[in-house]
Scaffold this active site. Structure first.
Site, PDB file in Angstrom:
ATOM      1  N   ARG A 241      13.805 -37.513  -2.901  1.00 31.69           N
ATOM      2  CA  ARG A 241      13.693 -38.959  -3.072  1.00 31.69           C
ATOM      3  C   ARG A 241      13.633 -39.254  -4.567  1.00 31.69           C
ATOM      4  O   ARG A 241      12.939 -38.548  -5.321  1.00 31.69           O
ATOM      5  CB  ARG A 241      12.424 -39.497  -2.391  1.00 31.69           C
ATOM      6  N   GLU A 270      17.130 -46.963  -6.155  1.00 35.33           N
ATOM      7  CA  GLU A 270      18.409 -46.909  -5.459  1.00 35.33           C
ATOM      8  C   GLU A 270      18.838 -48.278  -4.944  1.00 35.33           C
ATOM      9  O   GLU A 270      17.985 -48.978  -4.381  1.00 35.33           O
ATOM     10  CB  GLU A 270      18.247 -45.960  -4.262  1.00 35.33           C
ATOM     11  N   HIS A 288      23.573 -40.674  -2.803  1.00 37.62           N
ATOM     12  CA  HIS A 288      22.731 -40.325  -1.645  1.00 37.62           C
ATOM     13  C   HIS A 288      23.570 -39.844  -0.451  1.00 37.62           C
ATOM     14  O   HIS A 288      23.618 -40.479   0.602  1.00 37.62           O
ATOM     15  CB  HIS A 288      21.842 -41.511  -1.241  1.00 37.62           C
TER      16      HIS A 288
HETATM   17  C1  DGY Z   1      16.817 -38.538   4.908  1.00 37.98           C
HETATM   18  O1  DGY Z   1      17.095 -38.353   6.106  1.00 37.98           O
HETATM   19  O2  DGY Z   1      15.673 -38.735   4.530  1.00 37.98           O
HETATM   20  C2  DGY Z   1      17.957 -38.432   3.970  1.00 37.98           C
HETATM   21  O3  DGY Z   1      17.604 -38.813   2.695  1.00 37.98           O
HETATM   22  C3  DGY Z   1      19.124 -39.241   4.492  1.00 37.98           C
HETATM   23  O4  DGY Z   1      20.277 -38.726   3.916  1.00 37.98           O
END
Ligand code: DGY
Length: 326
Positions: A241, A270, A288
């Site tokens: 993240r 983001e 992402h």
């Molecule tokens: C998640 O599932 O947390 C991912 O970041 C999605 O791609």
């Protein structure tokens, strides 16, 4: 008897929508973008279950806007930092996520970033596309090899382990940092991976790859102090993240030459990307895409659908993150 209502905040793969429609009245957002707050409130009002994506902020106010009949928020992501789980639990709402099904896809993309940044793939691709002169040259766009180097894995859950397994195939040694040491058989399966405190991992790693969830404890885990511990020849990769990394501090470290490069799939704000990153050649930037394969996105949506339907049918959802509510 009227059928339960399920709200889906953004279009999902058709097999999942079909499965949902077998079980309930399904509303799917007609917009090919995140819903704004007002639209999100309208969408969830009166729903028994909501399927959300990682850009949907689910807090107490939104849960109240949904109404007391709401039973389940099924996030179509493994990460659930967009959801106030405590607020959901207080209201008796189960929150579910999609672990497991995206592990391999995300690990693959992490390796793509590791290779991309260490071997200057983006730079090379841009060079050719821009039609700039090149010829085979002993010193042209030299990168860093991986064989015999050390990969530091921060967070050794499913994705961290899968990345480590793949990195072994490239001849890397594995060190990892987690709150609790992994069992000996896991360490052995990762080529004798060594458990290290984070600071030590940052000091010894040639590539640091982040695989921890975003929590208050991991927000800006990689800040100016942490970056200063890394080797000037080291690379940072983030497919977890964005806010785990202090992006401004990362730009400063790259500018100062105290870090060799970064491969990023996720960003602090983001979809905004720090302008200082956009102009650099020593970073590889992706939008992402960790779980972005047809198979994985379908599996994620199917799992979220199964979670929501299980709740509506009085069964235990397969992957609840607050099972105490059940
Ligand atoms: C998640 O599932 O947390 C991912 O970041 C999605 O791609």
């Amino acid at each position: 008897m009227s059928r339960a209502r399920i709200a889906v905040t953004r279009r999902l793969p058709e097999p999942a929508l079909e499965r949902l429609r077998e079980a309930a009245e399904v509303w799917v957002s007609p917009h090919d973008r995140p819903l704004d707050l007002g639209e999100l409130r309208d969408a969830v009002a009166g729903a028994e279950a909501v399927l959300t994506l990682l850009h949907d902020r689910v807090d107490g106010a939104l849960l109240d806007a949904a109404g007391e009949q709401l039973r389940c928020v099924a996030n179509v992501a493994v990460g659930f930092d967009n959801i106030d789980v405590a607020a959901a639990s207080e209201r008796g709402v189960v929150v579910t996520n999609t672990p497991g099904v995206l592990t391999d896809a995300t690990a693959d993309l992490t390796l793509a970033l590791i290779l991309g940044v260490t071997r200057r793939v983006g730079e090379g691709e841009r060079w050719v596309r821009e039609g700039r002169f090149w010829s085979w040259d002993m010193f042209f766009l030299l990168g860093a090899g991986l064989t015999g180097k050390t990969l530091g894995v921060v967070g050794l859950g499913g994705i961290g382990r899968s990345v480590a397994r793949r990195a072994l195939g490239f001849g890397m040694e594995i060190v990892y940092s987690t709150p609790r040491r992994a069992p000996p058989d896991v360490e052995a399966s990762l080529g004798g991976a060594r458990h290290l405190p984070l600071d030590e991992l940052l000091r010894v790693s040639d590539v640091v790859s982040l695989h921890c969830p975003l929590t208050p404890a991991t927000r800006h885990l990689i800040d100016a102090r942490a970056l200063a511990l890394m080797r000037p020849s080291a690379f940072l990769v983030n497919t977890a993240r964005g806010p785990v990394v202090d992006e401004a501090a990362l730009v400063d470290a790259l500018e100062a030459g105290t870090l060799a490069g970064a491969g990023l799939d996720v960003y602090e704000r983001e979809p905004e990307v720090h302008p200082g990153l956009l102009e650099r050649d020593d970073v590889v930037l992706l939008p992402h895409l960790g779980s972005a394969t047809i198979e994985t996105r379908t599996a994620m949506a199917m799992l979220a659908a199964e979670n929501a339907i299980a709740m509506l049918e009085g069964r235990r959802p397969p992957t609840a993150v607050n099972p105490d509510v059940l």
